[in-house]
Scaffold this active site. Structure first.
Site, short mmCIF file in Angstrom:
data_model
loop_
_atom_site.label_atom_id
_atom_site.label_comp_id
_atom_site.label_asym_id
_atom_site.label_seq_id
_atom_site.Cartn_x
_atom_site.Cartn_y
_atom_site.Cartn_z
N CYS A 1 0.76 -1.72 -0.25
CA CYS A 1 -0.26 0.37 0.50
C CYS A 1 0.44 1.40 -0.04
O CYS A 1 -0.09 2.40 -0.31
CB CYS A 1 -1.24 0.35 1.15
SG CYS A 1 -2.43 -1.30 1.22
N HIS B 1 -9.22 4.13 -1.63
CA HIS B 1 -7.34 3.68 -1.48
C HIS B 1 -7.38 2.55 -2.43
O HIS B 1 -7.09 1.47 -2.82
CB HIS B 1 -7.06 2.73 -0.16
CG HIS B 1 -5.80 1.78 0.24
ND1 HIS B 1 -4.56 2.66 -0.33
CD2 HIS B 1 -5.52 1.34 1.00
CE1 HIS B 1 -3.56 1.35 -0.19
NE2 HIS B 1 -4.48 1.32 0.72
N CYS C 1 0.25 2.20 7.05
CA CYS C 1 0.22 0.63 6.67
C CYS C 1 0.88 -0.32 5.78
O CYS C 1 0.22 0.16 3.99
CB CYS C 1 -0.74 0.06 7.85
SG CYS C 1 -2.06 -0.08 6.72
#
Length: 383
Positions: free
Chosen positions: A89, A339, A369
Site C-alpha cells: 500500500c 484506496h 501501513c
C-alpha cells in the site's frame, strides 16, 4: 548535501469499484495524471530522468512496467525511462523516497514519483490468485523458512486488523464513529472545493465518488462483520478504488536551471517494519523512529495523513502517539475517499501538501501501513 523539493503534485479523482473509472485502462489513468503534472509545472518533459511508479498486482493491463507504459501512453519523450515498484500500500510513497534519494545523492535532478491502480479491472491479490491458478506456491505458507518462523498463522490484512482491534480494545462503535467522521470530513472538503486544485478531472469523472452522503451509524450497525465474531465490517475499511497520482521531485540545481518554484521540501524519509501477522501496526514504530531521528514531536505537525486501511489502524496509532485527532486526515481518509493501492501514497501526499498551503501550515507528516508489516514515514515542510 542539497535539498529535494516537491515542485508539483496532482491526482485523478478516485473512482469507486465498478464506478466511473472502471473501464479506463491503467496506462491511460497514469498517462492522464502525468500529462497534467507536466502541463502544470511547465517543465520540459525531456529533462525528466526517471519515472518511478507504485503499482500492485502487475498483471494484465498493469504488467510490463506500468510506469514506462503510462509515460509513453501520455505521448511523452521515449528516452525517459520508468520503473515500477511494490511496497504494497505504500508503493507510491516509497516512489517519492526513491526519487528524493536520487536527487539528494546528486545522481539525478528531476524525477517523477507516483502510482496507479485500477482495482476494478484487476482485483486486489489478483497476482496471487493467478499464481495459484497456474499451480505456483503460496507466497507465505509455501516457504519452509516462513513456516518455521511464523507457523501457520493467517497472513491477511483483515486478520491483522481484527488483532489490532482486540489488542487495543477498540470497539465496533468507536470504529463506526470514526468511519462516519471520515465520510463527513471528505464531503465537507469536496463541497468546500478543497480538492479542486489537486485534482486533474477526467472526462469520466471530475470529483471523488467514494464518500457516501447517506451513511449513518444506524446503517453501519446493520452490516455483517467480515469474520464470525469479529468487530470489523466493510464500512470500517478502505474502499476498493481506481485512480492515479504523481509528483515532480527536483534538486536545487534543477529548480534554478528550469525556473521552477518549489512548494515543499522533503525533510525526512524512513521506513520501518513490524509484526507481519498483525501486519498493520508498523506506522506506530515508524512514527516513533521518524520523530527520534528528526528531534521533532507529534505536536509540531500542522497536518497529518495516515492511511485509513481500517479504522482501528488509525485509532491505535492515535492512542500510541497522542496526536491531535483534529490534525489527522482533516479532509477525510480512505474509508470515504478510497484506496487505489499503488496510487495512494502520492495521493495522500498531494492532499497533505494542498492542506498545508490552504491553511498556512508548515509541517506535514504522512505514514501508512503496508503488507508484510511495514510503514513509510515522510515529513515535508511547506515553503
Amino acid at each position: 548535501m542539497g535539498e529535494a523539493y516537491i515542485v508539483e503534485a496532482v491526482r485523478t479523482p478516485v473512482g469507486r469499484r465498478k464506478g466511473s473509472l472502471a473501464a479506463v485502462h491503467p496506462a491511460d489513468l497514469g498517462a492522464h495524471v502525468l500529462t497534467a503534472l507536466v502541463e502544470r509545472c511547465g517543465v520540459d518533459p525531456g529533462a525528466v530522468e526517471d519515472v518511478v511508479f507504485g503499482c500492485l498486482d502487475t498483471i494484465g493491463g498493469q504488467a510490463g512496467d506500468i510506469a514506462r507504459t503510462c509515460w509513453l501512453a501520455a505521448g511523452l519523450p521515449e528516452h525517459v525511462p520508468g520503473v515500477t515498484l511494490d511496497r504494497q500500500c505504500g508503493s507510491s510513497q516509497q516512489a517519492v523516497h526513491f526519487a528524493a534519494q536520487g536527487v539528494l545523492s546528486g545522481t539525478q535532478d528531476l524525477v517523477v514519483a507516483g502510482g496507479v491502480q485500477n482495482m476494478t479491472r484487476i482485483p486486489i491479490a489478483a497476482a496471487m490468485a493467478a499464481g495459484q491458478e497456474y499451480g505456483f506456491e503460496d507466497p507465505y505458507s509455501g516457504s519452509v523458512g516462513w513456516r518455521k518462523r511464523y507457523g501457520d498463522q493467517p497472513v491477511s490484512q483483515y486478520h491483522g486488523a481484527e488483532l489490532i482491534a482486540r489488542h487495543w480494545d477498540i470497539g465496533r462503535e468507536d470504529m463506526e464513529r470514526f468511519a462516519l467522521a471520515s465520510h463527513r470530513k471528505a464531503l465537507h472538503a469536496i463541497d468546500s472545493g478543497w480538492f479542486d486544485k489537486e485534482i486533474a478531472p477526467l472526462p469520466e469523472l471530475a470529483v471523488d465518488e467514494g464518500p457516501r452522503r447517506d451513511t449513518t451509524l444506524e446503517k453501519m450497525a446493520g452490516l455483517k462483520t467480515l469474520a464470525p465474531g469479529g468487530r470489523l465490517t466493510a464500512a470500517l475499511s478502505s474502499q476498493i478504488s481506481d485512480g492515479a497520482s504523481a509528483m515532480l521531485i527536483a534538486s536545487e540545481r534543477a529548480v534554478a536551471e528550469h525556473g521552477l518554484t518549489p512548494r515543499a521540501r522533503i525533510h525526512h524519509m524512513s521506513v520501518r517494519g513490524s509484526d507481519p501477522i498483525m501486519m498493520l501496526t508498523a506506522p506506530i514504530p515508524a512514527t516513533e523512529h521518524a520523530l527520534a531521528r528528526t528531534g521533532m514531536s507529534i505536536g509540531d505537525f500542522d497536518a497529518i495523513e495516515i492511511n485509513e486501511a481500517f479504522a482501528c489502524v488509525v485509532l491505535a496509532w492515535l492512542k500510541e502517539t497522542g496526536a491531535d485527532p483534529a490534525k489527522v486526515n482533516p479532509c477525510g481518509g480512505a474509508i470515504a475517499l478510497g484506496h487505489p493501492l499503488g496510487a495512494t501514497g502520492t495521493k495522500l501526499m498531494t492532499t497533505l501538501l494542498h492542506q498545508l498551503e490552504r491553511t498556512g501550515g508548515r509541517w506535514g507528516l504522512q505514514t501508512m501501513c503496508e503488507g508484510g508489516g511495514q510503514a513509510n514515514v515522510t515529513i515535508i515542510e511547506r515553503l
